[in-house]
Design an enzyme around this catalytic site. Structure first.
Site, short mmCIF file in Angstrom:
data_model
loop_
_atom_site.label_atom_id
_atom_site.label_comp_id
_atom_site.label_asym_id
_atom_site.label_seq_id
_atom_site.Cartn_x
_atom_site.Cartn_y
_atom_site.Cartn_z
N GLU A 1 0.86 -1.20 0.00
CA GLU A 1 0.00 0.00 0.00
C GLU A 1 0.89 1.24 0.00
O GLU A 1 1.88 1.30 0.73
CB GLU A 1 -0.89 0.02 1.25
CG GLU A 1 -1.75 1.27 1.31
CD GLU A 1 -2.69 1.30 2.51
OE1 GLU A 1 -3.54 0.41 2.61
OE2 GLU A 1 -2.55 2.22 3.33
N HIS B 1 -8.13 2.85 -3.79
CA HIS B 1 -9.05 3.00 -2.65
C HIS B 1 -10.06 4.10 -2.99
O HIS B 1 -9.76 5.02 -3.74
CB HIS B 1 -8.31 3.43 -1.39
CG HIS B 1 -7.30 2.44 -0.88
ND1 HIS B 1 -6.97 2.34 0.45
CD2 HIS B 1 -6.54 1.51 -1.51
CE1 HIS B 1 -6.06 1.41 0.63
NE2 HIS B 1 -5.76 0.89 -0.56
N ARG C 1 -15.95 3.28 3.63
CA ARG C 1 -16.79 4.38 4.07
C ARG C 1 -15.97 5.64 4.27
O ARG C 1 -16.32 6.72 3.82
CB ARG C 1 -17.47 4.03 5.40
CG ARG C 1 -18.42 5.12 5.86
CD ARG C 1 -18.79 4.99 7.32
NE ARG C 1 -17.67 5.31 8.19
CZ ARG C 1 -17.72 5.28 9.51
NH1 ARG C 1 -18.85 4.95 10.11
NH2 ARG C 1 -16.66 5.57 10.24
N GLY C 2 -14.81 5.51 4.97
CA GLY C 2 -14.01 6.68 5.32
C GLY C 2 -14.40 7.20 6.70
O GLY C 2 -15.35 6.73 7.32
N ASP C 3 -13.61 8.14 7.18
CA ASP C 3 -13.85 8.79 8.47
C ASP C 3 -14.16 10.25 8.25
O ASP C 3 -13.98 10.76 7.14
CB ASP C 3 -12.62 8.65 9.36
CG ASP C 3 -12.39 7.21 9.78
OD1 ASP C 3 -13.35 6.58 10.27
OD2 ASP C 3 -11.27 6.71 9.60
N ALA D 1 -19.85 1.54 3.89
CA ALA D 1 -19.14 0.95 2.75
C ALA D 1 -20.05 -0.01 1.98
O ALA D 1 -19.96 -0.12 0.75
CB ALA D 1 -17.89 0.22 3.24
N TYR E 1 -11.50 -5.43 10.45
CA TYR E 1 -10.82 -4.99 11.68
C TYR E 1 -10.70 -6.17 12.64
O TYR E 1 -11.66 -6.48 13.36
CB TYR E 1 -11.62 -3.84 12.32
CG TYR E 1 -11.82 -2.72 11.31
CD1 TYR E 1 -10.90 -1.70 11.22
CD2 TYR E 1 -12.88 -2.78 10.38
CE1 TYR E 1 -11.03 -0.72 10.23
CE2 TYR E 1 -13.01 -1.81 9.40
CZ TYR E 1 -12.08 -0.79 9.33
OH TYR E 1 -12.19 0.16 8.35
N HIS F 1 -13.91 -2.65 14.59
CA HIS F 1 -13.93 -1.24 14.21
C HIS F 1 -14.29 -0.41 15.45
O HIS F 1 -15.11 -0.84 16.27
CB HIS F 1 -14.96 -1.02 13.09
CG HIS F 1 -14.96 0.38 12.57
ND1 HIS F 1 -15.92 1.29 12.92
CD2 HIS F 1 -14.10 1.03 11.76
CE1 HIS F 1 -15.65 2.46 12.33
NE2 HIS F 1 -14.55 2.32 11.62
N GLN G 1 5.66 7.26 15.80
CA GLN G 1 4.68 7.13 14.73
C GLN G 1 3.71 5.97 15.01
O GLN G 1 2.51 6.08 14.83
CB GLN G 1 5.44 6.88 13.42
CG GLN G 1 4.55 6.76 12.21
CD GLN G 1 5.34 6.24 11.03
OE1 GLN G 1 6.13 5.32 11.14
NE2 GLN G 1 5.13 6.87 9.88
#
Ligand code: FAD
Length: 288
Positions: A17, A77, A107-109, A127, A147, A151, A213
């Site tokens: 990715e 994506h 779906r996204g945030d 989604a 997840y 989630h 990170q």
């Protein structure tokens, strides 16, 4: 090629990715990085979609570069939150024009600077709405997210039922959120099988090369840092060179254990880093 067929015909499948250009990561630099990543011969490279469509054109452009110039399969994506059907149709048309055959339907945030009202602004809530739409109107292989540690908005059982809905509506493969404890992933697989979720469950692996990170990412993703990894972070976190080596070793061990347990897909979150990705691939070259 459709990624659905890739998982049917190859085992294991290794994918990467990358994230598209943004103000810190310019397009030319990304193309150089992507070209190098492509030289390691992954089975496909996925390109993320900035929250709320902030990198929309960059996603198509880099995905097209991967597919049409580097000749590596690609997965674009797409998030649907706050989008109208026409906007999604336009994006899908762009993919088609660029010969891109695979999409990760998300779906996204809520993007930065927005609030919950975004959920009522678009034509899609989840989604699964996007998957249904794509399946009815396009000839694309569709992936979706899952997840292993649930989630953040739902408990595990409810989330699993919603995952089943995504598969029933047309998701051909599922890529996981990052996780650091294989047992959690394998337990999730057992539960998914009980619900007849029979599409490939692809393990999303992130090499931990920077302690700060990773703490930020795990907080965002709602995923646990197991004691074993916490000790590594405590011991080596302040020494970048040692941390990088330890992180590569940890990811390598995770991958070997997952493959030994018949997980057929490994998706490396490269963070646009070539050297770390190459070292991990070299470590597991005996299984490719
Ligand atoms: P959904 O599958 O829609 O699920 C979201 C929540 O809603 C879950 O809690 C689910 O249980 C619940 N739910 C689902 N259906 C229903 C229903 N019918 N009724 C009630 N509740 C329901 N984000 C980006 O912005 N860009 C990216 O490129 C990106 N790539 C990602 C790649 C992977 C592999 C993963 C794991 C995540 C990625 N994300 C990305 C993050 C993702 O957008 C968020 O995790 C988001 O919060 C959920 O997206 P989803 O597609 O899983 O949502």
């Amino acid at each position: 090629m459709k990624i659905k067929n890739l998982y049917e015909n190859k085992n294991p499948v290794f994918s990467f990715e990358i994230f598209p250009p943004n103000k810190n990561f310019l397009e030319e630099k990304l193309k150089t990085v992507t070209k190098e990543l492509a030289s390691y011969k992954p089975d496909f490279i996925s390109v993320t979609y900035g929250a709320g469509g902030t990198t929309k054109s960059g996603t198509v452009e880099i995905a097209s570069y991967i597919k049409n110039e580097l000749k590596i399969e690609t997965l674009a994506h797409l998030t649907c939150i706050g989008s109208k059907k026409q906007e999604i149709a336009n994006f899908l048309k762009e993919l088609k024009n660029n010969n891109i055959k695979n999409i990760l339907a998300l779906r996204g945030d809520i993007p930065q600077g927005e609030n919950e009202s975004i959920y009522n602004r678009g034509d899609y809530k989840y989604a699964s709405d996007l998957i249904k739409d794509i399946k009815e109107n396009e000839d694309l292989s569709i992936g979706a997210a899952f997840y292993p540690e649930t989630h953040y908005e739902n408990n595990d059982l409810i989330d699993l039922f919603h995952l089943k809905e995504k598969v029933d509506l047309g998701a051909d493969f599922l890529i996981s959120q990052v996780f650091f404890e294989n047992e959690t992933f394998l337990r999730f697989r057992e539960q998914a099988e009980k619900l007849s979720i029979n599409v490939p469950l692809v393990a999303g692996i992130i090499p931990v090369t920077n302690a700060t990170q990773i703490k930020r990412i795990t907080a965002l993703c709602n995923c646990k840092i197991p004691l074993k990894l916490e000790k590594i972070l405590d011991k080596y976190g302040s020494n970048p060179d040692s941390m990088k080596k330890a992180g590569i070793a940890y990811a390598t061990e995770q991958i070997i254990e997952l493959l030994s347990n018949d997980i057929r897909g490994i998706h490396l979150y490269t963070m646009n880093k070539t050297d770390t990705t190459k070292e991990i691939l070299d470590n597991v070259s005996f299984v490719r």
